[in-house]
Design an enzyme around this catalytic site. Structure first.
Site, short mmCIF file in Angstrom:
data_model
loop_
_atom_site.label_atom_id
_atom_site.label_comp_id
_atom_site.label_asym_id
_atom_site.label_seq_id
_atom_site.Cartn_x
_atom_site.Cartn_y
_atom_site.Cartn_z
N ASP A 226 10.24 -14.11 3.60
CA ASP A 226 9.46 -13.01 3.04
C ASP A 226 9.35 -11.89 4.08
OD1 ASP A 226 7.68 -12.56 0.42
OD2 ASP A 226 6.55 -11.77 2.11
N TYR A 374 2.92 -3.36 2.06
CA TYR A 374 3.96 -2.93 1.12
C TYR A 374 4.07 -1.41 1.11
CZ TYR A 374 4.52 -7.63 -0.71
OH TYR A 374 4.80 -8.97 -0.84
N HIS A 431 10.65 -20.03 -2.67
CA HIS A 431 10.30 -18.94 -1.77
C HIS A 431 9.47 -19.39 -0.57
CE1 HIS A 431 9.61 -14.74 -0.76
NE2 HIS A 431 8.32 -14.99 -0.67
#
EC number: 3.3.2.9
Length: 455
Positions: A226, A374, A431
């Site tokens: 990630d 983000y 993930h």
């Protein structure tokens, strides 16, 4: 058939030209100040201070009061996890959280490893530092920096740490024994959040390199998934001479013409060197790539544009926070879990572990600052940052877990990481690799390090 061969040959030449034209370069090792106000003239305190996770009766009472006020919306009939977190199953999670989950016990578990804090670029950076309890005679441990992502935390690594620091006790070879450092990204968990705009993956990479340098490590291994994969990539781009090897279980690949080739169809994939496993994980392309990304990226657009708005709700409601985060641990672990009433959450994780991760966000109030990461990285768009077009020239290993959101074939990865020396199709997993399949990931890290030591 001949036309396909000609087109594939032309495309192969274009790819070769695109891949071979890049030069080896590094990101500049600059400086920054992310604390409040102006940078003070006095030298920053570089001491490393022990830290303990703590809780209180007041904290637990407040949590319970907020949980008791939870107001559920009934799910649509047969919706399962297609509309997000199913509120019927959420009631079970909430009941467990309120009546069975023991936060004090989990705090003790969190404190089983040594925690520390140190000031870097104006921020208190939290990390755990775990040394091997035993070493073969005459051997020294290999320093390994492991970096988490969103919506995870340093807690993701708690089950893999003993497999790396004490392998013999856990039935593994002690050929490689590691000293593991797991920091919290600034604004996540117990690491202080930036007071200023702009703290992105490159700034975080620099901060973590300074952390490793402060701990006395001149050369070390790095591992991430990630956001951790991008941060570790940036470290390798910034200080390649200090990185012995880079291991990833996810890749951020942009400006890569190879990533466009699946659009040409499954038959061209074979001409371009994709394996049968690649084709299985990429096709049918519309369903396994396009639709899957569309279904799973709504949160990304919100957090890359206006993270503070949704953050206000999540920072005020523990149940809302849990639903928002735990939904990712369902479909990012296996996309088919959206077909299940409970999202398959307890097939791979325990509610205790999942809620411990939630509590790290809740008790520190860091959901908003974690979402801002983000905005800082994607708010200006993609392919606008220098590092996106740069290759990585350190020995690299890659674990391709079959249920990752987007499969990255070896051909893609090798364009960005020309010194890819290990690429493994993992048996299972998604993930959250370290959290879900710690033994598989540990074995692949060890396999990669064996090869990297020969470089």
């Amino acid at each position: 058939m001949w036309l396909e061969l000609i087109l594939a040959s032309v495309l192969g030449f274009v790819i070769y030209w695109f891949v071979s034209r890049d030069k080896e370069e590094t990101l500049p090792l600059e400086d920054g100040w992310w604390g409040p106000g102006s940078k003070p003239s006095a030298k920053e305190d570089e001491s490393i201070r022990p830290f303990k996770v703590e809780t209180s009766d007041e904290e637990i009472k407040d949590l319970h009061q907020r949980i008791d006020r939870f107001r559920a919306s009934p799910p649509l009939e047969g919706s399962r996890f297609h509309y997000g977190f199913n509120s019927s199953y959420l009631k079970k999670v909430v009941s467990f959280w309120r009546n069975e989950f023991d936060w004090r016990k989990q705090v003790e578990i969190l404190n089983q490893y040594p925690h520390f804090k140190t000031k870097i670029e104006g921020l208190d950076i939290h990390f755990i530092h775990v040394k091997p309890p035993q070493l073969p005679s005459g051997r020294t441990p290999k320093p390994l920096l492991m970096v988490h992502g969103w919506p995870g935390s340093f807690y993701e690594f708690y089950k893999i740490i003993p497999l790396l620091t004490d392998p013999k006790t856990h039935g593994l070879s002690d050929e490689h024994v590691f000293e593991v450092i797991c920091p919290s990204i600034p604004g996540y968990g117990f690491s202080e959040a930036s007071s200023k705009k702009g703290l992105n993956s490159v700034a975080t990479a620099r901060i973590f390199y300074k952390l490793m340098s402060r701990l006395g490590f001149q050369k070390f291994y790095i591992q991430g998934g990630d956001w951790g994969s991008l941060i570790c990539t940036n470290i390798a781009q910034m200080v390649p001479n200090h990185v012995k090897g880079l291991h990833l279980n996810m890749s951020f690949i942009s400006r890569n013409i190879y990533s466009l080739t699946p659009l040409l169809g499954q038959r061209f994939g074979r001409f371009l060197g994709y394996t049968e496993k690649d084709l299985e994980l990429l096709y049918p392309f519309k369903e396994k790539v396009f639709y899957n990304i569309m279904r799973e990226s709504g949160y990304l657009h919100i957090q890359a544009t206006k993270p503070d708005t949704v953050g206000c709700a999540l920072n005020d409601s523990p149940v809302g926070l849990a639903a928002y985060i735990l939904e990712k641990f369902s479909t990012w672990t296996k996309s088919e879990y959206r077909e299940l009433e409970d999202g398959g959450l307890e097939r791979k994780f325990s509610l205790e572990d999942l809620l411990t991760n939630i509590m790290i966000y809740w008790t520190t109030g860091t959901i908003v600052s974690s979402q801002r990461f983000y905005k800082e990285n994607l708010g200006q768009g993609v392919m606008v940052h220098r590092h996106e077009g740069m290759k990585v020239f350190v020995p690299t290993g890659y674990s391709a877990f079959p249920s990752e959101i987007l499969h990255a074939p070896e051909k893609w990865v090798k364009v960005k990481y020309p010194k890819l020396i290990s690429y493994s199709y993992m048996e299972r997993g998604g993930h959250f690799a370290a959290f879900e399949e710690p033994k598989l990931l540990a074995q692949d890290i060890r396999k990669f390090v064996s090869l990297a030591e020969l470089q």
